[in-house]
Scaffold this motif. Structure first.
Motif, PDB file in Angstrom:
ATOM      1  N   UNK A  22       6.669  10.895 -20.452  1.00  0.00           N
ATOM      2  CA  UNK A  22       5.454  10.543 -19.709  1.00  0.00           C
ATOM      3  C   UNK A  22       4.779  11.756 -19.067  1.00  0.00           C
ATOM      4  N   UNK A  23       5.499  12.864 -18.930  1.00  0.00           N
ATOM      5  CA  UNK A  23       4.940  14.039 -18.254  1.00  0.00           C
ATOM      6  C   UNK A  23       3.591  14.489 -18.829  1.00  0.00           C
ATOM      7  N   UNK A  24       3.410  14.538 -20.156  1.00  0.00           N
ATOM      8  CA  UNK A  24       2.100  14.957 -20.681  1.00  0.00           C
ATOM      9  C   UNK A  24       0.952  14.085 -20.170  1.00  0.00           C
ATOM     10  N   UNK A  25       1.193  12.778 -20.074  1.00  0.00           N
ATOM     11  CA  UNK A  25       0.168  11.861 -19.564  1.00  0.00           C
ATOM     12  C   UNK A  25      -0.135  12.165 -18.100  1.00  0.00           C
ATOM     13  N   UNK A  26       0.927  12.390 -17.295  1.00  0.00           N
ATOM     14  CA  UNK A  26       0.746  12.677 -15.874  1.00  0.00           C
ATOM     15  C   UNK A  26      -0.052  13.961 -15.676  1.00  0.00           C
ATOM     16  N   UNK A  27       0.224  14.962 -16.486  1.00  0.00           N
ATOM     17  CA  UNK A  27      -0.515  16.225 -16.376  1.00  0.00           C
ATOM     18  C   UNK A  27      -1.968  16.044 -16.795  1.00  0.00           C
ATOM     19  N   UNK A  28      -2.184  15.266 -17.836  1.00  0.00           N
ATOM     20  CA  UNK A  28      -3.547  15.028 -18.312  1.00  0.00           C
ATOM     21  C   UNK A  28      -4.381  14.309 -17.261  1.00  0.00           C
ATOM     22  N   UNK A  29      -3.757  13.416 -16.498  1.00  0.00           N
ATOM     23  CA  UNK A  29      -4.454  12.647 -15.468  1.00  0.00           C
ATOM     24  C   UNK A  29      -4.383  13.316 -14.092  1.00  0.00           C
TER      25      UNK A  29
END
Length: 215
Positions: A22-29
């Motif tokens: 999920x980290x990529x999503x958190x960074x993107x948002x």
């Protein structure tokens, strides 16, 4: 999802798997700080509690985890084994003695703002266990503040620092006179790095891998 062989030890590893997914999503948002806190609230608390020999769900097979966590009382946070030789960067710890509910007006023991460049920083001398307990207490009680790059709680600004406050009491006299708090501050990115290192270290390494494979 399968029932784990040893919840206390395998749960951090499962959290790490979710974190990496999920980290990529958190960074993107731009939600790194909130994401790190979401994981930390569980991945710190559950191993700490279940490692206690007096916990009613503690098992003999959890003894290695208990030994690992007890060992953190003998090592400084900056030298703790979960860092893998790549220690913390930019962490600070101080004690707030005034205006603990107003970050811009915080006063530390030395009379300065705890984020002042020349302010006292007790973290280099603190044991890993004492600092982790303070983090766990802050997470458990919701004593967390988002700060911008200037160390201010300015609504709408981008989060840069995460501040954790844990009640500090030296004795009955001090408790009667005032409230003071341990304050731990680090950047959101550095806190996420710590959580990943912690989950990796306290996970499967704390139990018999052969037992896990056989389960």
């Amino acid at each position: 999802m399968a029932i784990p062989h040893r919840l206390a030890a395998e749960y951090p590893t499962r959290c790490l798997q979710l974190l990496e997914a999920v980290e990529p999503f958190a960074r993107d948002k731009n939600l790194v700080g909130s994401f790190a806190l979401l994981v930390a609230a569980a991945v710190l608390t559950i191993p700490f509690e279940r490692a206690r020999a007096k916990h009613f769900l503690h098992r003999e097979s959890d003894a290695e985890m208990t030994k690992m966590i007890d060992g953190l009382n003998k090592v400084k946070f900056s030298e703790a084994p979960f860092w893998g030789g790549d220690g913390p960067s930019g962490w600070r710890q101080s004690h707030i003695v005034e205006h603990f509910d107003a970050p811009e007006r915080w006063v530390a023991r030395d009379g300065k703002h705890p984020l002042a460049e020349d302010g006292q920083n007790f973290l280099p001398e603190k044991t890993a266990a004492s600092l982790l307990r303070a983090l766990r207490n802050a997470l458990a009680h919701g004593n967390i503040i988002y700060l911008n790059k200037d160390g201010q709680e300015q609504e709408g600004d981008l989060v840069h620092f995460l501040a954790f406050l844990s009640r500090y009491e030296e004795g009955e006299e001090q408790q009667a006179k005032s409230e003071t708090y341990r304050l731990i501050v680090t950047t959101e990115g550095e806190f996420l790095r710590f959580i990943k290192r912690w989950a990796d270290w306290i996970g499967y390494r704390s139990i018999d891998d052969k037992a896990v494979e056989a389960a």
